[in-house]
Scaffold this active site. Structure first.
Site, PDB file in Angstrom:
ATOM      1  N   CYS A   1       0.841  -1.197   0.000  1.00 30.32           N
ATOM      2  CA  CYS A   1       0.000   0.000   0.000  1.00 30.32           C
ATOM      3  C   CYS A   1       0.878   1.250   0.000  1.00 30.32           C
ATOM      4  CB  CYS A   1      -0.908  -0.010   1.228  1.00 30.32           C
ATOM      5  SG  CYS A   1      -2.053   1.403   1.304  1.00 30.32           S
TER       6      CYS A   1
ATOM      7  N   HIS B   1      -2.010  -3.657   5.267  1.00 31.82           N
ATOM      8  CA  HIS B   1      -1.699  -3.177   6.617  1.00 31.82           C
ATOM      9  C   HIS B   1      -2.995  -2.849   7.356  1.00 31.82           C
ATOM     10  CE1 HIS B   1      -2.569   1.166   5.946  1.00 31.82           C
ATOM     11  NE2 HIS B   1      -2.258   0.862   4.702  1.00 31.82           N
TER      12      HIS B   1
ATOM     13  N   CYS C   1      -6.090   0.400   7.364  1.00 32.39           N
ATOM     14  CA  CYS C   1      -5.959   0.872   5.986  1.00 32.39           C
ATOM     15  C   CYS C   1      -7.082   1.851   5.644  1.00 32.39           C
ATOM     16  CB  CYS C   1      -5.996  -0.318   5.027  1.00 32.39           C
ATOM     17  SG  CYS C   1      -5.916   0.129   3.285  1.00 32.39           S
TER      18      CYS C   1
ATOM     19  N   ARG D   1       2.999   4.787   6.391  1.00 32.88           N
ATOM     20  CA  ARG D   1       3.405   4.001   7.554  1.00 32.88           C
ATOM     21  C   ARG D   1       3.810   2.582   7.196  1.00 32.88           C
ATOM     22  NH1 ARG D   1      -2.211   4.430  10.492  1.00 32.88           N
ATOM     23  NH2 ARG D   1      -2.767   4.033   8.292  1.00 32.88           N
TER      24      ARG D   1
END
Length: 215
Positions: free
Chosen positions: A46, A101, A104, A50
């Site tokens: 993604c 993650h 999201c 982060r």
């Protein structure tokens, strides 16, 4: 000098310090990278700031990377298709990692009904995953848990998508590639491997004969 110039100048200074630190610890790294690349891993993740391949603690040249919103692999996206083909056919990577993650933003958006403009066209692929798994997701009352399970289901779906791409089908038939599904926990920095269930349609792709002409 404006604050933006100060910020950019600081980035350049950090780059110099980084290059010196990495080069000092690995003297042959940059000269080797100047001659080409031979990564073992294709990382599909993604775009979220982060969640990147930095969590693997590897060096420049170790990972070939493709990132987009919600780590999607739709069949009509030429960018991701080109990345996969280049990684598999040219670089000969041995592993493809699809990594989502938790927390999201794309998953959160797709669990709601707010219109997001152009982004809605991209997230159509993720909304299809939600629709496919509606019965399971509707049973989860806690929104945070629902988001995180949705993230996992999306990774599973994208792994199945990757495995159906022709370069991956060929490499799988030849036994030279593995595809993995991971989820990155932004709250801990840890990766969670997912058990990927068998795709009921997988055999239809693995038996395709690339030399067979249409009749």
């Amino acid at each position: 000098m404006s604050s933006s110039n100060n910020f950019f100048g600081e980035l350049l200074q950090r780059n110099v310090a980084w290059a010196e630190r990495i080069g000092s610890a690995n003297p042959d790294l940059f000269p080797r990278n100047a001659k080409g690349q031979s990564p073992q891993i294709l990382w599909i993740g993604c775009s979220d700031s982060r969640a990147g391949d930095g969590c693997l603690d590897l060096l420049p040249g170790d990972v070939f990377v493709h990132r987009n919103i919600a780590n999607l692999l739709p069949y009509n996206d030429l960018s991701s298709l080109a990345v996969v083909q280049f990684a598999v056919d040219v670089l000969k990577v041995k592993h493809i990692v699809v990594c989502g993650h938790y927390d999201c933003g794309g998953a959160i958006a797709c669990l709601g009904s707010k219109r997001l403009g152009l982004l809605d066209n991209w997230l159509r692929n993720l909304r299809d995953v939600r629709a496919k798994n509606k019965a399971e997701l509707d049973k989860i009352s806690d929104f945070h848990e629902k988001v995180n399970r949705f993230v996992e289901l999306n990774v599973i779906h994208q792994v199945h998508n990757v495995k159906k791409l022709s370069p991956v089908v060929d490499a799988t038939r030849e036994g030279r590639i593995q595809v993995h599904g991971l989820v990155y926990d932004v709250a801990s920095g840890r990766l969670k491997p997912l058990d990927i269930p068998e795709d009921p349609n997988a055999e239809d792709y693995l038996v395709l004969d690339q030399d067979q002409s249409l009749e």
